[in-house]
Design a protein around this motif. Structure first.
Motif, PDB file in Angstrom:
ATOM      1  N   LYS A   1      36.957  29.763  34.094  1.00 54.68           N
ATOM      2  CA  LYS A   1      36.125  29.892  35.288  1.00 54.68           C
ATOM      3  C   LYS A   1      36.637  31.005  36.205  1.00 54.68           C
ATOM      4  CE  LYS A   1      35.134  27.565  39.651  1.00 54.68           C
ATOM      5  NZ  LYS A   1      35.909  28.576  40.388  1.00 54.68           N
ATOM      6  N   ASP A   2      37.932  30.964  36.511  1.00 58.42           N
ATOM      7  CA  ASP A   2      38.497  31.958  37.432  1.00 58.42           C
ATOM      8  C   ASP A   2      38.367  33.370  36.874  1.00 58.42           C
ATOM      9  OD1 ASP A   2      39.173  29.945  39.193  1.00 58.42           O
ATOM     10  OD2 ASP A   2      41.229  29.748  38.441  1.00 58.42           O
ATOM     11  N   TYR A   3      38.588  33.493  35.577  1.00 54.63           N
ATOM     12  CA  TYR A   3      38.503  34.810  34.959  1.00 54.63           C
ATOM     13  C   TYR A   3      37.073  35.337  34.992  1.00 54.63           C
ATOM     14  CZ  TYR A   3      39.116  38.485  31.459  1.00 54.63           C
ATOM     15  OH  TYR A   3      39.141  39.693  30.812  1.00 54.63           O
ATOM     16  N   PHE A   4      36.115  34.481  34.641  1.00 50.74           N
ATOM     17  CA  PHE A   4      34.710  34.885  34.662  1.00 50.74           C
ATOM     18  C   PHE A   4      34.299  35.271  36.082  1.00 50.74           C
ATOM     19  CE2 PHE A   4      30.186  34.739  34.676  1.00 50.74           C
ATOM     20  CZ  PHE A   4      29.764  34.929  33.372  1.00 50.74           C
ATOM     21  N   GLU A   5      34.650  34.451  37.034  1.00 47.50           N
ATOM     22  CA  GLU A   5      34.244  34.672  38.429  1.00 47.50           C
ATOM     23  C   GLU A   5      34.808  35.977  38.982  1.00 47.50           C
ATOM     24  OE1 GLU A   5      35.976  32.482  42.104  1.00 47.50           O
ATOM     25  OE2 GLU A   5      34.329  31.247  41.332  1.00 47.50           O
ATOM     26  N   LYS A   6      36.106  36.193  38.771  1.00 50.54           N
ATOM     27  CA  LYS A   6      36.742  37.409  39.274  1.00 50.54           C
ATOM     28  C   LYS A   6      36.155  38.652  38.616  1.00 50.54           C
ATOM     29  CE  LYS A   6      41.229  39.702  39.715  1.00 50.54           C
ATOM     30  NZ  LYS A   6      42.690  39.608  39.421  1.00 50.54           N
ATOM     31  N   THR A   7      35.951  38.572  37.296  1.00 47.76           N
ATOM     32  CA  THR A   7      35.410  39.721  36.572  1.00 47.76           C
ATOM     33  C   THR A   7      33.980  40.027  37.013  1.00 47.76           C
ATOM     34  OG1 THR A   7      36.779  39.134  34.661  1.00 47.76           O
ATOM     35  CG2 THR A   7      34.985  40.685  34.294  1.00 47.76           C
ATOM     36  N   PHE A   8      33.170  38.993  37.190  1.00 48.12           N
ATOM     37  CA  PHE A   8      31.778  39.188  37.595  1.00 48.12           C
ATOM     38  C   PHE A   8      31.689  39.864  38.955  1.00 48.12           C
ATOM     39  CE2 PHE A   8      27.838  37.829  39.663  1.00 48.12           C
ATOM     40  CZ  PHE A   8      26.890  38.157  38.704  1.00 48.12           C
ATOM     41  N   ASN A   9      32.480  39.422  39.910  1.00 50.18           N
ATOM     42  CA  ASN A   9      32.446  40.014  41.248  1.00 50.18           C
ATOM     43  C   ASN A   9      32.903  41.469  41.240  1.00 50.18           C
ATOM     44  OD1 ASN A   9      31.549  37.942  43.220  1.00 50.18           O
ATOM     45  ND2 ASN A   9      33.264  36.783  42.427  1.00 50.18           N
ATOM     46  N   THR A  10      33.944  41.742  40.456  1.00 49.81           N
ATOM     47  CA  THR A  10      34.432  43.121  40.370  1.00 49.81           C
ATOM     48  C   THR A  10      33.423  44.018  39.670  1.00 49.81           C
ATOM     49  OG1 THR A  10      36.710  42.310  40.259  1.00 49.81           O
ATOM     50  CG2 THR A  10      36.322  44.581  39.555  1.00 49.81           C
TER      51      THR A  10
ATOM     52  N   PHE B   1      27.979  36.667  48.502  1.00 48.74           N
ATOM     53  CA  PHE B   1      26.624  37.141  48.728  1.00 48.74           C
ATOM     54  C   PHE B   1      26.569  38.274  49.749  1.00 48.74           C
ATOM     55  CE2 PHE B   1      25.553  32.996  46.865  1.00 48.74           C
ATOM     56  CZ  PHE B   1      24.585  33.393  45.958  1.00 48.74           C
ATOM     57  N   TRP B   2      27.471  38.244  50.711  1.00 45.02           N
ATOM     58  CA  TRP B   2      27.429  39.307  51.721  1.00 45.02           C
ATOM     59  C   TRP B   2      27.700  40.664  51.084  1.00 45.02           C
ATOM     60  CZ3 TRP B   2      31.634  42.403  52.465  1.00 45.02           C
ATOM     61  CH2 TRP B   2      32.876  41.929  52.021  1.00 45.02           C
ATOM     62  N   ARG B   3      28.500  40.673  50.023  1.00 43.75           N
ATOM     63  CA  ARG B   3      28.751  41.939  49.329  1.00 43.75           C
ATOM     64  C   ARG B   3      27.472  42.453  48.676  1.00 43.75           C
ATOM     65  NH1 ARG B   3      34.477  41.422  46.027  1.00 43.75           N
ATOM     66  NH2 ARG B   3      35.832  41.024  47.829  1.00 43.75           N
ATOM     67  N   PHE B   4      26.708  41.555  48.074  1.00 48.55           N
ATOM     68  CA  PHE B   4      25.460  41.966  47.438  1.00 48.55           C
ATOM     69  C   PHE B   4      24.489  42.530  48.466  1.00 48.55           C
ATOM     70  CE2 PHE B   4      26.991  39.617  43.847  1.00 48.55           C
ATOM     71  CZ  PHE B   4      26.395  40.229  42.763  1.00 48.55           C
ATOM     72  N   ILE B   5      24.433  41.918  49.618  1.00 48.92           N
ATOM     73  CA  ILE B   5      23.573  42.433  50.675  1.00 48.92           C
ATOM     74  C   ILE B   5      24.018  43.836  51.072  1.00 48.92           C
ATOM     75  CG2 ILE B   5      22.818  42.105  53.055  1.00 48.92           C
ATOM     76  CD1 ILE B   5      23.111  39.081  52.591  1.00 48.92           C
ATOM     77  N   LEU B   6      25.340  44.009  51.210  1.00 49.01           N
ATOM     78  CA  LEU B   6      25.881  45.326  51.550  1.00 49.01           C
ATOM     79  C   LEU B   6      25.560  46.339  50.466  1.00 49.01           C
ATOM     80  CD1 LEU B   6      27.628  47.155  53.362  1.00 49.01           C
ATOM     81  CD2 LEU B   6      29.644  46.308  52.114  1.00 49.01           C
ATOM     82  N   TYR B   7      25.729  45.955  49.200  1.00 46.32           N
ATOM     83  CA  TYR B   7      25.427  46.859  48.086  1.00 46.32           C
ATOM     84  C   TYR B   7      23.970  47.341  48.148  1.00 46.32           C
ATOM     85  CZ  TYR B   7      29.700  45.080  45.787  1.00 46.32           C
ATOM     86  OH  TYR B   7      30.987  44.741  45.475  1.00 46.32           O
ATOM     87  N   ILE B   8      23.049  46.421  48.377  1.00 47.76           N
ATOM     88  CA  ILE B   8      21.627  46.763  48.402  1.00 47.76           C
ATOM     89  C   ILE B   8      21.293  47.653  49.593  1.00 47.76           C
ATOM     90  CG2 ILE B   8      19.292  45.812  48.579  1.00 47.76           C
ATOM     91  CD1 ILE B   8      20.344  43.327  47.098  1.00 47.76           C
ATOM     92  N   VAL B   9      21.877  47.345  50.757  1.00 51.04           N
ATOM     93  CA  VAL B   9      21.645  48.168  51.953  1.00 51.04           C
ATOM     94  C   VAL B   9      22.127  49.593  51.725  1.00 51.04           C
ATOM     95  CG1 VAL B   9      22.333  48.516  54.361  1.00 51.04           C
ATOM     96  CG2 VAL B   9      21.665  46.238  53.575  1.00 51.04           C
ATOM     97  N   ILE B  10      23.284  49.746  51.110  1.00 47.99           N
ATOM     98  CA  ILE B  10      23.816  51.083  50.822  1.00 47.99           C
ATOM     99  C   ILE B  10      22.889  51.832  49.871  1.00 47.99           C
ATOM    100  CG2 ILE B  10      25.700  52.343  49.699  1.00 47.99           C
ATOM    101  CD1 ILE B  10      27.600  50.198  50.770  1.00 47.99           C
TER     102      ILE B  10
END
Length: 465
Positions: free
Chosen positions: A282-291, A411-420
């Protein structure tokens, strides 16, 4: 801590191996798209795209996505007897499926008179064979064999297209795929694939088990086809083949992100199959997905910022209208790529019906909204429908996989990504040169910052390889 580090290095090594072939494939594919624009009319390119899109749907329907079951079974158990049973069952399914397809194609041609029917049939058979055989190579031999076959296959298509497309047009392109598949068959014989084939080893229960696994993936493929390809047929019906030619170019260039995603996806899939059920999954999947999310959006920024400068040099002027739709489609491809990564959890859990359910919602949404918006808003409508449908797919799949793995996404990162992304896109709307230079500089700086850790690890392993 050491175990996590080893997993990360292993994933990076796997990604580096897949990148060797896939980057070459990407470059060649990216060259083929503009190359076709100089020799085919908008209508011809639109027709070729419809045929290619049809092959994506027909392959899983007639062959049951058996190649994905082969991959899952062989990677889980590489015992020689198991390999022989699985590969032989795969061959039997392919032969039966090919016979049924040939009958259906003949009947359809009899009543509809398919344009360039013999060459279209050759193209279909070539694609069907290649789609299945390359996954057999990947599972039975190695990822290196897989990427080399990818590279040489598309290289043959490129060379033959360059030599003959100016004189023979679509016929040359369809035939090029036939020669490429014939060459791949010779390669399979050279590496002695026949030692893994024994029709006496075919067992009904084994074949049934494989198809029980892969059948939900057929349904998933059909819903994915609605997601990615259905708009093209709506465009051809309500607009023109010429409009579909423009959309095809925009979609193929935006789809570069998904081709890059494939480099990571296959390596990550192999890794997740290997460590599923173990501590740290779980931790590995989660960290990799976010990165990895940051890396995909970084690629999006670079594509948006450079397209107006680069594309006039590499595609014919008749197709430059595609630059209006590429940023919207590329955003949708990012959403689609991330949703596909989440889908690996379903494969690990052997819950492929959930993959079908989540993609079906997105596919139906795109089809329904496509009929509403494409006739009125034309290609802007098609692009926007695609992006929105894939966003819904990503969101739905994220909440659905929580049943199996409790992932945490920022989720806030995704919002930032889309705004950029919208910010960079807005800058490129200014036709002045300084605006394009500014957009590129911002895209590079932001991309390097967001993906700094992943890029550093990846390049370190790639250079060592």
């Amino acid at each position: 801590m050491r175990e996590t580090g080893n997993k990360t290095r292993s994933l990076a090594r796997g990604s580096a191996i897949y990148s060797i072939g896939n980057i070459g494939t990407l470059v060649i594919n990216f060259f083929l798209v503009p190359f076709y624009t100089f020799f085919l009319s908008n209508e011809e390119l639109g027709y070729f795209d419809l045929v290619a899109s049809a092959s994506i749907l027909l392959a899983p329907i007639f062959f049951g996505h058996i190649e994905l079951a082969v991959l899952r079974w062989v990677l889980a158990n590489n015992n020689p007897k198991n390999i022989t049973r699985v590969v032989s069952s795969c061959l039997m399914v392919f032969l039966i499926g090919l016979f049924i397809f040939s009958v259906v194609f003949s009947v359809v041609h009899l009543y509809t008179s398919i344009t360039l029917a013999p060459y279209v049939f050759l193209y279909f058979v070539s694609i069907f064979f290649y789609v299945i055989a390359k996954q057999v190579v990947r599972s039975v031999y190695s990822s290196l064999h897989y990427v080399l076959t990818e590279l040489f296959y598309i290289l043959i298509v490129l060379i033959l297209s360059i030599l003959f497309v100016s004189e023979y047009g679509l016929i040359a392109i369809f035939t090029a795929y036939g020669f490429a598949s014939a060459s791949f068959l010779i390669y399979l014989l050279a590496i002695k694939i026949t030692k893994h084939i024994d029709l006496k080893a075919v067992r009904v229960n084994v074949t049934k088990e494989l198809l029980n696994y892969s059948f939900p993936l057929v349904l998933n493929a059909m819903s994915l086809w609605m997601n990615n390809q259905s708009s093209k047929y709506i465009i051809a019906s309500f607009l023109t083949l010429s409009a579909n030619g423009i959309y095809a170019i925009a979609f193929k260039i935006a789809y570069v992100i998904q081709i890059l995603n494939r480099i990571f996806y296959y390596s990550f899939q192999d890794k997740m199959f290997a460590i599923y059920g173990k501590d740290g999954f779980k931790d590995y999947f989660e960290k990799t997905f976010n990165t990895y999310s940051g890396l995909l959006f970084s690629i999006l920024y670079l594509l948006i910022s450079t397209q107006k400068i680069l594309l006039p040099f590499i595609i014919d002027t008749d197709f430059l209208e595609a630059t209006r739709y590429i940023p919207i489609l590329a955003l949708g491809v990012v959403f689609m790529s991330l949703a596909s990564i989440l889908g690996i959890i379903y494969q690990c859990e052997k819950k492929n019906m959930h993959a079908f359910k989540t993609s079906l919602v997105s596919g139906l949404l795109i089809v329904a909204t496509g009929f509403l918006f494409i006739p009125k808003y034309q290609l802007y409508g098609a692009s926007s429908v695609f992006a929105f449908g894939n966003f819904v797919w990503l969101l739905y799949r994220y909440f659905d996989v929580q049943k199996f793995v409790a992932l945490r996404v920022f989720f806030w990162r995704f919002i930032l990504y889309i705004v950029i992304a919208f910010g960079i896109y807005s800058i490129t709307q200014n036709e002045q040169l300084w605006a394009s230079v500014l957009a590129i500089c911002l895209a590079v700086i932001i991309s390097l910052y967001f993906s700094r850790d992943l890029v550093r690890k990846f390049l370190t392993v790639l250079l060592k390889k």
